[in-house]
Design an enzyme around this catalytic site. Structure first.
Site, short mmCIF file in Angstrom:
data_model
loop_
_atom_site.label_atom_id
_atom_site.label_comp_id
_atom_site.label_asym_id
_atom_site.label_seq_id
_atom_site.Cartn_x
_atom_site.Cartn_y
_atom_site.Cartn_z
N HIS A 104 61.90 70.48 30.16
CA HIS A 104 61.87 69.07 30.56
C HIS A 104 61.84 68.15 29.34
O HIS A 104 60.90 67.40 29.11
CB HIS A 104 60.68 68.79 31.47
CG HIS A 104 60.89 67.62 32.39
ND1 HIS A 104 60.41 67.59 33.67
CD2 HIS A 104 61.53 66.44 32.20
CE1 HIS A 104 60.74 66.44 34.25
NE2 HIS A 104 61.42 65.73 33.36
N ARG A 118 66.16 66.21 38.78
CA ARG A 118 64.89 66.80 39.15
C ARG A 118 65.15 68.23 39.62
O ARG A 118 66.20 68.51 40.23
CB ARG A 118 64.20 65.99 40.28
CG ARG A 118 63.59 64.68 39.79
CD ARG A 118 62.38 64.92 38.90
NE ARG A 118 61.79 63.69 38.40
CZ ARG A 118 62.06 63.17 37.21
NH1 ARG A 118 62.92 63.77 36.41
NH2 ARG A 118 61.47 62.07 36.81
N GLU A 124 58.00 73.34 38.33
CA GLU A 124 57.58 73.29 36.93
C GLU A 124 56.06 73.45 36.81
O GLU A 124 55.33 72.89 37.63
CB GLU A 124 58.00 71.95 36.31
CG GLU A 124 59.50 71.76 36.23
CD GLU A 124 59.88 70.44 35.58
OE1 GLU A 124 59.01 69.77 34.98
OE2 GLU A 124 61.06 70.07 35.68
#
Length: 321
Positions: A287, A240, A269
């Site tokens: 991602h 993450r 993000e």
């Protein structure tokens, strides 16, 4: 008997919205992109089940808006850091995720990032596309070798183990750090040796982050910890974004204190720290960890199965709480 209400927050692979809409009250078809927060709050009222993604924040406000009818939140992801799991548990709401089905896809991508950063693939690709290449250069885009080097895996869960298995073809020495040390038989199976985190960072030529986001792992890779790594090392993050201090990584790359970085996830993000965008030897992806057709379809099927099981009063295949 009146049909119960569900909310699917986004059009997703493997999620049969039309079939769900025949069985439940599902409202308008889900949008192709992230559902705006205000729409999410409005449409969740009276819902018994939510099928959502990491981009959807399921917090106390959202659960309060849903009301007492809400019994399940099925997340289209392995991580559930977008869900207030403790709050859901207090309210008797099941939270589910989609583990296992994306392990290989994410481990593949982790190793792809490792190789790309080591051999400056992104930098060289941009150079060619810009029309800057004028011929072979013995000094051009010199990378670092991968074969026979030391790989440090932080978080030896299923994805971390997948990365370790992929390293065998490169004859790499494998070190790992996790909250709990594996039994000797599992260590032997992966040919992996345990280290505390600081020792792993100091010894490794490549560090791959595979940890979940928790209060303990938030900001795990800081300026101080980057300083423990070799100047020739490569950092890969498929965990993450909040696990890594992006500005610290960008500064280390710019100052030559870290050779390269391969990042698939980011702190805020879809925003990326501007220093990272111009940092040398940085491979930046949007991602993509689970982004194969097979993996995403399987995630959708698992998320749907979890939703239906909880609504039917059965035990979901992948409960978190």
């Amino acid at each position: 008997m009146e049909r119960r209400t569900i909310l699917v927050t986004r059009r997703l692979p493997g999620v049969p919205w039309e079939d769900l809409a025949k069985r439940f009250r599902a409202g308008d078809p889900p949008p192709a992109g992230t559902m705006p927060r205000e729409e999410f709050l409005a449409r969740v009222r009276g819902a018994s089940g939510i099928l959502c993604t990491l981009a959807d924040r399921v917090d106390a406000e959202l659960m309060e808006a849903a009301g007492p009818s809400l019994v399940v939140v099925s997340n289209f992801a392995v991580g559930v850091n977008n869900v207030d799991v403790a709050g859901a548990t207090r309210r008797g709401i099941r939270v589910c995720n989609t583990p296992d089905v994306l392990t290989d896809a994410t481990a593949d991508l982790g190793f792809a990032l490792l190789l790309s950063a080591a051999r400056k693939v992104s930098d060289a690709d941009r150079f060619v596309r810009a029309g800057s290449w004028t011929g072979w250069d013995p000094w051009g885009f010199l990378g670092v070798p991968v074969a026979g080097k030391t790989l440090g895996i932080v978080g030896m869960g299923k994805i971390g183990a997948g990365v370790a298995r992929r390293s065998r073809g490169f004859s790499m020495k494998v070190l790992y750090h996790s909250r709990r040390r594996m039994p000797p038989s599992e260590e032997a199976g992966l040919a992996a040796s345990y280290r505390d985190l600081d020792a792993l960072l100091a010894e490794s030529d490549f560090v791959v982050l595979c940890v979940p986001l928790t209060p303990e792992t938030r900001g795990l890779i800081s300026t101080e910890r980057l300083g423990r790594m070799k100047r020739t090392a490569v950092l890969v993050n498929i965990a993450r974004g909040e696990v890594v201090d992006e500005e610290a990584v960008a500064t280390a790359l710019a100052e030559g204190r870290l050779f390269g970085a391969g990042l698939d996830v980011f702190e805020k993000e879809p925003r990326i720290h501007p220093k990272l965008l111009s940092a040398p030897s940085a491979v930046l992806l949007p991602h993509l960890g689970s982004a194969t057709g097979e993996a995403r379809e399987a995630m959708g099927r698992r998320a749907t199965e979890n939703l239906l099981a909880a609504l039917d009063g059965r035990e979901p295949a992948s409960p978190v709480n």
